[in-house]
Design a protein around this motif. Structure first.
Motif, PDB file in Angstrom:
ATOM      1  N   LEU A  38       0.832  -1.203   0.000  1.00 16.05           N
ATOM      2  CA  LEU A  38       0.000   0.000   0.000  1.00 16.05           C
ATOM      3  C   LEU A  38       0.867   1.253   0.000  1.00 16.05           C
ATOM      4  O   LEU A  38       0.556   2.227  -0.706  1.00 16.05           O
ATOM      5  CB  LEU A  38      -0.932   0.005   1.219  1.00 16.05           C
ATOM      6  N   ARG A  39       1.942   1.252   0.768  1.00 13.08           N
ATOM      7  CA  ARG A  39       2.849   2.414   0.780  1.00 13.08           C
ATOM      8  C   ARG A  39       3.390   2.693  -0.619  1.00 13.08           C
ATOM      9  O   ARG A  39       3.427   3.837  -1.058  1.00 13.08           O
ATOM     10  CB  ARG A  39       4.009   2.182   1.755  1.00 13.08           C
ATOM     11  N   LYS A  40       3.823   1.641  -1.302  1.00 18.07           N
ATOM     12  CA  LYS A  40       4.367   1.805  -2.654  1.00 18.07           C
ATOM     13  C   LYS A  40       3.300   2.339  -3.603  1.00 18.07           C
ATOM     14  O   LYS A  40       3.547   3.271  -4.378  1.00 18.07           O
ATOM     15  CB  LYS A  40       4.903   0.468  -3.158  1.00 18.07           C
ATOM     16  N   GLN A  41       2.111   1.767  -3.520  1.00 18.42           N
ATOM     17  CA  GLN A  41       1.005   2.189  -4.383  1.00 18.42           C
ATOM     18  C   GLN A  41       0.644   3.650  -4.141  1.00 18.42           C
ATOM     19  O   GLN A  41       0.468   4.434  -5.087  1.00 18.42           O
ATOM     20  CB  GLN A  41      -0.200   1.289  -4.124  1.00 18.42           C
ATOM     21  N   VAL A  42       0.521   4.034  -2.877  1.00 21.24           N
ATOM     22  CA  VAL A  42       0.119   5.403  -2.535  1.00 21.24           C
ATOM     23  C   VAL A  42       1.232   6.390  -2.883  1.00 21.24           C
ATOM     24  O   VAL A  42       0.964   7.503  -3.364  1.00 21.24           O
ATOM     25  CB  VAL A  42      -0.265   5.492  -1.049  1.00 21.24           C
ATOM     26  N   ALA A  43       2.492   5.997  -2.663  1.00 23.36           N
ATOM     27  CA  ALA A  43       3.608   6.882  -3.012  1.00 23.36           C
ATOM     28  C   ALA A  43       3.625   7.160  -4.506  1.00 23.36           C
ATOM     29  O   ALA A  43       3.836   8.302  -4.946  1.00 23.36           O
ATOM     30  CB  ALA A  43       4.929   6.259  -2.571  1.00 23.36           C
ATOM     31  N   GLU A  44       3.401   6.138  -5.312  1.00 23.25           N
ATOM     32  CA  GLU A  44       3.387   6.325  -6.767  1.00 23.25           C
ATOM     33  C   GLU A  44       2.226   7.229  -7.184  1.00 23.25           C
ATOM     34  O   GLU A  44       2.374   8.099  -8.048  1.00 23.25           O
ATOM     35  CB  GLU A  44       3.287   4.973  -7.463  1.00 23.25           C
ATOM     36  N   LYS A  45       1.065   7.036  -6.546  1.00 20.38           N
ATOM     37  CA  LYS A  45      -0.084   7.877  -6.874  1.00 20.38           C
ATOM     38  C   LYS A  45       0.166   9.318  -6.438  1.00 20.38           C
ATOM     39  O   LYS A  45      -0.215  10.270  -7.144  1.00 20.38           O
ATOM     40  CB  LYS A  45      -1.344   7.334  -6.183  1.00 20.38           C
ATOM     41  N   ALA A  46       0.818   9.481  -5.304  1.00 17.32           N
ATOM     42  CA  ALA A  46       1.135  10.833  -4.833  1.00 17.32           C
ATOM     43  C   ALA A  46       2.033  11.552  -5.829  1.00 17.32           C
ATOM     44  O   ALA A  46       1.854  12.754  -6.093  1.00 17.32           O
ATOM     45  CB  ALA A  46       1.804  10.762  -3.463  1.00 17.32           C
ATOM     46  N   MET A  47       2.980  10.825  -6.395  1.00 17.20           N
ATOM     47  CA  MET A  47       3.880  11.447  -7.370  1.00 17.20           C
ATOM     48  C   MET A  47       3.137  11.793  -8.663  1.00 17.20           C
ATOM     49  O   MET A  47       3.423  12.810  -9.302  1.00 17.20           O
ATOM     50  CB  MET A  47       5.060  10.530  -7.627  1.00 17.20           C
ATOM     51  N   GLU A  48       2.154  10.994  -9.043  1.00 13.05           N
ATOM     52  CA  GLU A  48       1.337  11.341 -10.207  1.00 13.05           C
ATOM     53  C   GLU A  48       0.548  12.624  -9.947  1.00 13.05           C
ATOM     54  O   GLU A  48       0.439  13.499 -10.820  1.00 13.05           O
ATOM     55  CB  GLU A  48       0.372  10.192 -10.521  1.00 13.05           C
ATOM     56  N   ILE A  49      -0.011  12.724  -8.748  1.00 19.56           N
ATOM     57  CA  ILE A  49      -0.795  13.926  -8.407  1.00 19.56           C
ATOM     58  C   ILE A  49       0.120  15.141  -8.315  1.00 19.56           C
ATOM     59  O   ILE A  49      -0.268  16.255  -8.702  1.00 19.56           O
ATOM     60  CB  ILE A  49      -1.574  13.689  -7.101  1.00 19.56           C
ATOM     61  N   GLU A  50       1.353  14.950  -7.833  1.00 21.89           N
ATOM     62  CA  GLU A  50       2.338  16.038  -7.859  1.00 21.89           C
ATOM     63  C   GLU A  50       2.501  16.569  -9.268  1.00 21.89           C
ATOM     64  O   GLU A  50       2.539  17.788  -9.503  1.00 21.89           O
ATOM     65  CB  GLU A  50       3.696  15.538  -7.364  1.00 21.89           C
ATOM     66  N   ALA A  51       2.633  15.642 -10.229  1.00 19.04           N
ATOM     67  CA  ALA A  51       2.828  16.053 -11.616  1.00 19.04           C
ATOM     68  C   ALA A  51       1.614  16.804 -12.141  1.00 19.04           C
ATOM     69  O   ALA A  51       1.749  17.785 -12.878  1.00 19.04           O
ATOM     70  CB  ALA A  51       3.121  14.827 -12.482  1.00 19.04           C
ATOM     71  N   GLN A  52       0.425  16.376 -11.766  1.00 15.66           N
ATOM     72  CA  GLN A  52      -0.788  17.095 -12.175  1.00 15.66           C
ATOM     73  C   GLN A  52      -0.772  18.523 -11.621  1.00 15.66           C
ATOM     74  O   GLN A  52      -1.140  19.479 -12.325  1.00 15.66           O
ATOM     75  CB  GLN A  52      -2.025  16.363 -11.657  1.00 15.66           C
ATOM     76  N   MET A  53      -0.381  18.656 -10.364  1.00 22.27           N
ATOM     77  CA  MET A  53      -0.353  19.974  -9.744  1.00 22.27           C
ATOM     78  C   MET A  53       0.705  20.862 -10.379  1.00 22.27           C
ATOM     79  O   MET A  53       0.487  22.059 -10.600  1.00 22.27           O
ATOM     80  CB  MET A  53      -0.138  19.842  -8.237  1.00 22.27           C
TER      81      MET A  53
END
Length: 307
Positions: A264-279
């Protein structure tokens, strides 16, 4: 973007607090230091008028600081010094909380004013030869130095701007006002996204490759995920999507959830980085304050998603 709708969903707001500074520039002490060191214009001696034990005074200052921090967190940047944007969706919440701060501030000020004569005598002893009666206001004067006030004004609306000028001049002024409104919306939205960017970046960095996770790792993202939709007065679709993605993919998990699952940590970290890119794409690049903390994969992901 419908400017008329924007002007109905946000207000200009100011929040002011005043507190007696309890400091005083001492000309005589400054001259003595300069004479002792045979130097000129080397500094200014500002003396504290109350001792470190003046807890009643410190409490007044602390409440004023908390009220200011709350207002800043629940409002948005505006292109005018001392003025911020306060969305109507959050106005009642802010006004109610500021009334509570006002009551706390008034009560703490009353305690300090009662304590003032004793604190003044403590300062007389502590300052010794530096004590000067003229530095201390009378109780009546002192009471006037404390205050707190939230004030709001309508957001500029070019359609309501009707003054005695030639029609062509007035049209030009209205067009300029509309452009300023659009600029103000961008400033506010960048402020909103910038706050979330820093929190999400910090969140991702704490998760990325982590073997042990603090229980409070998700707290800031979850806090902002609850607050920021109330500040999204423009309803920008891209911004709304960012906030929804953050809520759905990041804020739904607690620190305990993340601590207990490596996958879950890996999954959420990757999603967080995608959202960073969107921002970052929304703002035209990461905010300068976040650049130093960004991990290498983030910039690569941003380039990939925005190519």
């Amino acid at each position: 973007m419908n400017i008329t709708n924007i002007t109905k969903r946000v207000m200009l707001a100011t929040f002011n607090t005043s507190v007696w500074r309890a400091r005083k520039f001492d000309t005589r002490a400054t001259e003595e230091v300069e004479a002792n060191h045979d130097a000129k214009d080397i500094g200014r001696f500002n003396k504290k008028l109350l001792t470190e034990g003046a807890t009643s005074y410190k409490e007044v200052c602390a409440i004023a600081n908390r009220a200011r921090a709350y207002f800043d967190a629940h409002s948005l940047d505006y292109d005018q010094l001392g003025v911020r944007l306060l969305p109507t969706d959050i106005y009642m919440e802010v006004a109610d909380r500021q009334r509570q701060f006002q009551d706390e501030f008034n009560a703490a000020t009353a305690v300090f004013l009662c304590d003032y004569p004793r604190l003044k005598e403590e300062a007389r002893s502590a300052l010794n030869g530096l004590f000067d009666e003229a530095d201390y206001p009378t109780p009546a004067e002192l009471a006037k130095k404390f205050g707190m006030r939230l004030a709001v004004l309508p957001f500029p609306d070019a359609s309501q701007f009707d003054i005695a000028l030639p029609a062509n001049v007035l049209d030009g002024l209205r067009a300029d006002m509309d452009q300023r409104v659009l600029g103000a919306v961008k400033t506010a939205n960048d402020d909103l996204v910038g706050r979330l960017f820093e929190a999400v970046q910090h969140f991702a960095n704490r998760l990325y490759g982590a073997t042990n996770v603090r229980l409070d790792v998700a707290d800031k993202v979850r806090e902002l995920s609850a607050l920021l939709p109330k500040l999204n007065f423009s309803g920008d679709p891209a911004l709304t999507r960012i906030l929804e993605d953050t809520q759905q993919h990041l804020a739904r998990y607690s620190g305990l959830d993340l601590r207990n699952s490596t996958d879950l940590r890996k999954q959420v970290a990757e999603k967080a980085m995608e959202i960073e890119a969107q921002m970052a794409a929304f703002m035209g690049g990461p905010p300068p304050s976040a650049m130093s903390e960004a991990p290498a994969p983030t910039s690569q992901l941003f380039e990939m998603l925005t190519a």
